[in-house]
Design an enzyme around this catalytic site. Structure first.
Site, PDB file in Angstrom:
ATOM      1  N   ASP A 241     -13.678  -4.737   5.856  1.00  0.00           N
ATOM      2  CA  ASP A 241     -12.306  -3.982   5.066  1.00  0.00           C
ATOM      3  C   ASP A 241     -12.444  -4.487   3.667  1.00  0.00           C
ATOM      4  O   ASP A 241     -12.796  -5.284   3.306  1.00  0.00           O
ATOM      5  CB  ASP A 241     -11.181  -4.567   5.821  1.00  0.00           C
ATOM      6  CG  ASP A 241     -11.254  -4.056   7.326  1.00  0.00           C
ATOM      7  OD1 ASP A 241     -11.641  -2.879   7.898  1.00  0.00           O
ATOM      8  OD2 ASP A 241     -10.210  -4.739   7.897  1.00  0.00           O
ATOM      9  N   LYS A 242     -11.935  -3.584   2.998  1.00  0.00           N
ATOM     10  CA  LYS A 242     -11.685  -3.771   1.354  1.00  0.00           C
ATOM     11  C   LYS A 242     -11.071  -5.004   1.225  1.00  0.00           C
ATOM     12  O   LYS A 242     -11.453  -5.819   0.296  1.00  0.00           O
ATOM     13  CB  LYS A 242     -10.811  -2.578   0.861  1.00  0.00           C
ATOM     14  CG  LYS A 242     -10.465  -2.930  -0.617  1.00  0.00           C
ATOM     15  CD  LYS A 242      -9.695  -1.694  -0.964  1.00  0.00           C
ATOM     16  CE  LYS A 242      -9.284  -2.019  -2.428  1.00  0.00           C
ATOM     17  NZ  LYS A 242      -8.384  -0.676  -3.224  1.00  0.00           N
TER      18      LYS A 242
END
Length: 316
Positions: free
Chosen positions: A136-137
Site C-alpha cells: 500500500d502507498k
C-alpha cells in the site's frame, strides 16, 4: 516496439486462438484488442476467436508500447540488493507502487523507468514493469522487482502459490492479553465504501485470508507486533487487526485519528521477505530496517525494540 511471435499448436483438441496464444507465448490477452495486430494461421489472416486445430501455425505481429503512459522520473530508491535478474528495495512510505486512480507520477514504476529506461521490458503490463507484488502507498518496507521476463514469471508463481514468506511489523492500538494469535477470516469489499474491505463469515463471499501475529512488546496503550501473512489480500493486515479491535495506529481508513498521536502515519512496515532466487533457486532473506517514524512513539509508550534479539526471532 514491433513484436513478431509464432508457434505451432500441438494440442490434441481444438482451442480458441487468443486464449491459446496468451498461454503459449506468455502474453496478456489485451494484446488481441490492439487494432494494429495482424494474426495469421498457416499464412492466412484469422480472427482472435478462431478455433485452432492441432498442427496449425500461428503468427502474431503487433505493436507494443513499452511503458506506455509512464513518464521517466529520476526518483532515488533505497536499494537493498541488485543483480541481473532482481532488484530488492526498501520502499518509502508515501510512494505508490504503480499508476492508477489518477496517480501517474511519483510511483515506483516511474522510478524504474528512470533507472532502467525503455530497455526495462519484462514482457508484461506496461504500467507495472517488473512488479510482481505491491505494498500500500502508506506501507513502507521490502519489495522485490523482476528485471527480466523470466524472473517475473518465476517470482509471480512464488507469490501466487505462497511459497515465499512475508513478515511485517505493526504498532497496533490496545492491550494484548495473549502473546500470539491467528486471524483466519475471509476478506470482502465493503458494500458501503468501495475503498474499504471488511471480514465475512460467509464462505461464498470474498477471499480466504490468513494472518499469524506475535506480540514483540506491549506498551501502555499500544503493542508492537510481528505478523506473517500467508495470503496476499488487499489491506489484509489492516483489515484483520481492525476486525479484532486492534487497528493499526495512523491507519487513515480502518482506524479513527488517534487523540494522543493525531499526526501519526500508518505504523505498518514490511520488515522481511523470503523467496527463492528466480534463476539460482537460492533461498534469499531480505530485511528492511524499521523506519524512524516508529521510535519516538516507542520511547513515549515504553515499547522495547531490541533489534538483535527481536529481528532474529521475528519468524512466527
Amino acid at each position: 516496439m514491433i513484436r513478431d511471435k509464432e508457434f505451432t499448436f500441438t494440442a490434441e483438441e481444438e482451442g480458441r486462438l487468443d486464449i491459446v496464444s496468451s498461454k503459449v507465448l506468455d502474453i496478456p490477452r489485451s494484446v488481441f484488442s490492439n487494432p494494429s495486430i495482424i494474426i495469421t494461421v498457416d499464412g492466412k489472416e484469422a480472427k482472435k476467436s478462431r478455433k485452432l486445430k492441432p498442427g496449425e501455425m500461428v503468427h502474431l505481429t503487433y505493436k507494443e508500447e513499452i511503458m506506455e503512459g509512464l513518464e521517466k522520473e529520476e526518483i532515488p530508491l533505497d536499494i537493498l540488493y541488485e543483480d541481473s535478474d532482481i532488484l530488492v528495495i526498501n520502499k518509502e512510505q508515501g510512494m505508490t507502487v504503480h499508476p492508477g486512480a489518477g496517480t501517474y507520477t511519483g510511483t515506483l514504476a516511474n522510478a524504474l523507468l528512470g533507472l532502467y529506461g525503455e530497455d526495462f521490458d519484462t514482457g508484461v503490463d506496461s504500467l507495472r514493469p517488473g512488479i510482481v507484488h505491491r505494498l500500500d502507498k502508506d506501507t513502507s518496507g521490502v519489495m522485490v522487482i523482476a528485471k527480466t521476463k523470466e524472473a517475473h514469471k518465476e517470482l509471480s508463481l512464488q507469490f501466487s502459490q505462497h511459497t515465499n514468506e512475508k513478515y511485517y511489523v505493526a504498532l497496533a492500538k490496545g492491550f494484548f492479553t495473549v502473546t500470539n494469535g491467528v486471524i483466519d477470516k475471509r476478506i470482502v469489499r465493503d458494500r458501503d465504501n468501495r475503498k474499504k474491505y471488511t471480514v465475512t463469515d460467509n464462505m461464498s463471499q470474498g477471499k480466504d485470508a490468513l494472518t499469524k501475529w506475535k506480540r514483540l512488546s506491549q506498551g501502555k496503550n499500544y503493542a508492537l507486533l510481528s505478523l506473517r501473512i500467508f495470503t496476499g489480500r488487499t489491506h489484509q493486515i489492516r483489515v484483520h487487526l481492525s476486525s479484532i479491535s486492534h487497528p493499526i495506529l495512523g491507519d487513515p481508513i480502518y482506524s479513527r485519528k488517534d487523540d494522543k498521536y493525531p499526526e501519526a502515519t500508518l505504523m505498518l512496515h514490511a520488515y522481511m521477505l523470503v523467496f527463492n532466487h528466480p534463476v539460482t533457486k537460492e533461498r534469499m532473506v531480505f530485511k528492511a530496517p524499521l523506519p524512524d517514524r516508529f521510535f519516538p512513539i516507542f520511547e513515549k509508550e515504553g515499547i522495547e525494540w531490541r533489534c538483535q534479539e527481536q529481528c532474529d526471532s521475528i519468524e512466527i
